[in-house]
Design a protein around this motif. Structure first.
Motif, PDB file in Angstrom:
ATOM      1  N   ALA A 110     -10.933   6.055  -2.210  1.00  0.00           N
ATOM      2  CA  ALA A 110     -10.004   5.265  -3.014  1.00  0.00           C
ATOM      3  C   ALA A 110      -8.771   4.904  -2.183  1.00  0.00           C
ATOM      4  O   ALA A 110      -8.363   5.657  -1.307  1.00  0.00           O
ATOM      5  CB  ALA A 110      -9.574   6.041  -4.253  1.00  0.00           C
ATOM      6  N   VAL A 111      -8.196   3.744  -2.480  1.00  0.00           N
ATOM      7  CA  VAL A 111      -7.000   3.271  -1.796  1.00  0.00           C
ATOM      8  C   VAL A 111      -5.911   3.126  -2.855  1.00  0.00           C
ATOM      9  O   VAL A 111      -6.182   2.707  -3.980  1.00  0.00           O
ATOM     10  CB  VAL A 111      -7.254   1.913  -1.106  1.00  0.00           C
ATOM     11  N   PRO A 170       0.843  -1.194   0.000  1.00  0.00           N
ATOM     12  CA  PRO A 170       0.000   0.000   0.000  1.00  0.00           C
ATOM     13  C   PRO A 170       0.880   1.246   0.000  1.00  0.00           C
ATOM     14  O   PRO A 170       1.990   1.221   0.532  1.00  0.00           O
ATOM     15  CB  PRO A 170      -0.783  -0.118   1.307  1.00  0.00           C
ATOM     16  N   ILE A 171       0.407   2.303  -0.617  1.00  0.00           N
ATOM     17  CA  ILE A 171       1.149   3.562  -0.630  1.00  0.00           C
ATOM     18  C   ILE A 171       0.502   4.484   0.398  1.00  0.00           C
ATOM     19  O   ILE A 171      -0.683   4.802   0.306  1.00  0.00           O
ATOM     20  CB  ILE A 171       1.138   4.200  -2.034  1.00  0.00           C
ATOM     21  N   VAL A 172       1.295   4.864   1.390  1.00  0.00           N
ATOM     22  CA  VAL A 172       0.808   5.758   2.432  1.00  0.00           C
ATOM     23  C   VAL A 172       1.583   7.062   2.303  1.00  0.00           C
ATOM     24  O   VAL A 172       2.742   7.150   2.681  1.00  0.00           O
ATOM     25  CB  VAL A 172       1.006   5.149   3.836  1.00  0.00           C
ATOM     26  N   SER A 173       0.937   8.049   1.709  1.00  0.00           N
ATOM     27  CA  SER A 173       1.556   9.358   1.521  1.00  0.00           C
ATOM     28  C   SER A 173       0.482  10.427   1.724  1.00  0.00           C
ATOM     29  O   SER A 173      -0.702  10.109   1.889  1.00  0.00           O
ATOM     30  CB  SER A 173       2.155   9.478   0.118  1.00  0.00           C
ATOM     31  N   GLU A 174       0.897  11.677   1.689  1.00  0.00           N
ATOM     32  CA  GLU A 174      -0.055  12.763   1.873  1.00  0.00           C
ATOM     33  C   GLU A 174      -1.078  12.776   0.747  1.00  0.00           C
ATOM     34  O   GLU A 174      -2.277  12.933   0.968  1.00  0.00           O
ATOM     35  CB  GLU A 174       0.709  14.088   1.917  1.00  0.00           C
ATOM     36  N   LYS A 216       1.386   2.418 -10.036  1.00  0.00           N
ATOM     37  CA  LYS A 216       0.469   2.654  -8.928  1.00  0.00           C
ATOM     38  C   LYS A 216      -0.955   2.391  -9.387  1.00  0.00           C
ATOM     39  O   LYS A 216      -1.321   2.712 -10.512  1.00  0.00           O
ATOM     40  CB  LYS A 216       0.530   4.106  -8.467  1.00  0.00           C
ATOM     41  N   ALA A 217      -1.751   1.835  -8.494  1.00  0.00           N
ATOM     42  CA  ALA A 217      -3.165   1.606  -8.783  1.00  0.00           C
ATOM     43  C   ALA A 217      -4.003   2.360  -7.759  1.00  0.00           C
ATOM     44  O   ALA A 217      -3.810   2.196  -6.554  1.00  0.00           O
ATOM     45  CB  ALA A 217      -3.480   0.122  -8.726  1.00  0.00           C
ATOM     46  N   TYR A 218      -4.910   3.203  -8.258  1.00  0.00           N
ATOM     47  CA  TYR A 218      -5.881   3.884  -7.406  1.00  0.00           C
ATOM     48  C   TYR A 218      -7.170   3.076  -7.495  1.00  0.00           C
ATOM     49  O   TYR A 218      -7.832   3.062  -8.534  1.00  0.00           O
ATOM     50  CB  TYR A 218      -6.113   5.323  -7.875  1.00  0.00           C
ATOM     51  N   VAL A 219      -7.515   2.384  -6.409  1.00  0.00           N
ATOM     52  CA  VAL A 219      -8.672   1.496  -6.385  1.00  0.00           C
ATOM     53  C   VAL A 219      -9.816   2.225  -5.689  1.00  0.00           C
ATOM     54  O   VAL A 219      -9.744   2.510  -4.495  1.00  0.00           O
ATOM     55  CB  VAL A 219      -8.336   0.184  -5.641  1.00  0.00           C
TER      56      VAL A 219
END
Length: 104
Positions: A33-34, A18-22, A86-89
Motif C-alpha cells: 500500500a502507498v 505522498p506521505i513518507v514516514s516510518e 490520508k489515503a492508504y491505496v
C-alpha cells in the motif's frame, strides 16, 4: 458496473503529496500500500481514479483516514495545525509504485 467518469483536471489535484514516514513505509512493505495526503473533499473513487491515471497502476482498494489538526503554541500565541486527510491505496499483486524518484 461501469467506472464513473471524472474530470481529469480535478483528478490531477486530488493527490496533494505522498506521505513518507516510518509508519507509511511499514504499511508499504507489509500490504503493498502507498500513503498519500489528499484533498479534504476527495472521495475513494476519485482517489482510485487519480492514482490509476497518474501512475499507470491497478488499485485494489482505498482506505481513508481523517486526522484532526493539533492545537500548538507558536511563541506567545496559540495556533492550530491543519486537518489532514490520508489515503492508504492498496495495489493489486504484481503492481509496484516507486515514489523515490530514481529511474528504473
Amino acid at each position: 458496473m461501469s467506472s464513473p467518469k471524472f474530470d481529469e483536471g480535478r483528478l490531477m489535484q486530488v493527490l496533494v503529496a505522498p506521505i513518507v514516514s516510518e509508519k507509511a513505509t511499514m504499511v508499504a512493505e507489509k500490504s503493498n500500500a502507498v500513503t498519500f495526503k489528499v484533498l479534504q473533499t476527495a472521495t475513494k473513487t476519485e482517489i482510485k481514479a487519480a492514482v490509476e491515471l497518474m501512475f499507470k497502476v491497478e488499485v485494489k482498494g482505498v482506505s481513508v483516514v481523517n486526522t484532526k489538526g493539533k492545537t500548538k503554541r507558536f511563541g506567545k500565541t496559540m495556533g492550530r495545525r491543519d486537518n489532514v486527510r490520508k489515503a492508504y491505496v492498496t495495489l493489486k499483486p504484481g503492481q509496484e509504485l516507486n515514489l523515490s524518484g530514481e529511474a528504473a
